[in-house]
Design a protein around this motif. Sequence first.
Motif, PDB file in Angstrom:
ATOM      1  N   ILE A  85       0.860  -0.979   0.071  1.00  0.00           N
ATOM      2  CA  ILE A  85       0.096  -0.104  -0.056  1.00  0.00           C
ATOM      3  C   ILE A  85       0.834   1.196  -0.098  1.00  0.00           C
ATOM      4  N   THR A 113       1.242   4.113  -3.295  1.00  0.00           N
ATOM      5  CA  THR A 113       0.523   5.173  -3.131  1.00  0.00           C
ATOM      6  C   THR A 113       1.780   6.439  -2.866  1.00  0.00           C
ATOM      7  N   HIS A 126       1.026   9.574  -4.940  1.00  0.00           N
ATOM      8  CA  HIS A 126      -0.318   9.806  -5.318  1.00  0.00           C
ATOM      9  C   HIS A 126      -0.319  11.372  -4.693  1.00  0.00           C
ATOM     10  N   ASP A 160      -1.977  12.809  -2.462  1.00  0.00           N
ATOM     11  CA  ASP A 160      -2.300  12.583  -0.890  1.00  0.00           C
ATOM     12  C   ASP A 160      -1.858  11.394  -0.804  1.00  0.00           C
ATOM     13  N   PRO A 161      -0.587  10.985  -0.587  1.00  0.00           N
ATOM     14  CA  PRO A 161      -0.503   9.384  -0.270  1.00  0.00           C
ATOM     15  C   PRO A 161      -0.859   8.860   1.042  1.00  0.00           C
ATOM     16  N   ALA A 169      -3.563   9.951   2.579  1.00  0.00           N
ATOM     17  CA  ALA A 169      -5.207   9.723   2.789  1.00  0.00           C
ATOM     18  C   ALA A 169      -5.413   8.480   1.865  1.00  0.00           C
ATOM     19  N   ARG A 170      -4.667   8.288   0.461  1.00  0.00           N
ATOM     20  CA  ARG A 170      -4.849   7.237  -0.134  1.00  0.00           C
ATOM     21  C   ARG A 170      -4.666   5.966   0.611  1.00  0.00           C
ATOM     22  N   ALA A 171      -3.482   5.840   1.106  1.00  0.00           N
ATOM     23  CA  ALA A 171      -2.908   4.767   1.833  1.00  0.00           C
ATOM     24  C   ALA A 171      -3.789   4.296   2.846  1.00  0.00           C
ATOM     25  N   GLY A 179      -7.027   4.962   3.183  1.00  0.00           N
ATOM     26  CA  GLY A 179      -8.084   4.291   2.447  1.00  0.00           C
ATOM     27  C   GLY A 179      -7.919   3.009   2.094  1.00  0.00           C
ATOM     28  N   LEU A 180      -7.016   2.827   1.470  1.00  0.00           N
ATOM     29  CA  LEU A 180      -6.767   1.383   0.950  1.00  0.00           C
ATOM     30  C   LEU A 180      -6.506   0.520   1.923  1.00  0.00           C
TER      31      LEU A 180
END
Length: 188
Positions: free
Chosen positions: A159, A163, A166, A168-169, A171-173, A175-176
């Motif tokens: 993850i 990300t 990304h 916004d790494p 937030a993306r991480a 979320g994943l």
Amino acid sequence: MPERQRADARRNYARILAVAEAEVAAHGPGASLEQIARTVGVGSATVRRHFPTRRALLEAVSRKRIEALCVRAHHLTGAGDSRQALLDWLNDVVAYCVSARGLAAALAYDGAESEPIHENSCSAALEEAAGPLLRRAARDGAVAADVTITDLITLIVGIALGTEHHPDPAARAAGLFRLAVAGVSPRR
């Protein structure tokens, strides 16, 4: 670093590590060993003597963060809800991996270094520290009995690495990771 090293070797190690931390923070796990040597004012052989592999460098740079994660795991081991304690710790690992460039690479199990001398000490420390958290959650039925800390660290590393570019790494991480915990099936 052995404590029996000469004073100048200990100073060189400390200077190299400080510069390496800055280089890894700026350039990630691919930070140039030659640039580190130039910045410190030593030869690249001196850097390689202290850090014979890139993993050794990344592990040294990540050591304080790994120690903090280990302390956090020990602290959470006695927490009331075993599932929540494990998830809190794993969320911390995700956050650290995203915020500390090079940490995910230091935790990655790449299989290229199978000799015990090259053991992934960062992951080994986390496995040992978080083992009681996972065993307790499995005993309580909150986690499948066949899940290992290695599985969870591998998931988090994937993850974090997936990300890192990304916008916004973090937030993306996060979320994943929530998706991985919840699964892809709709709630019933």
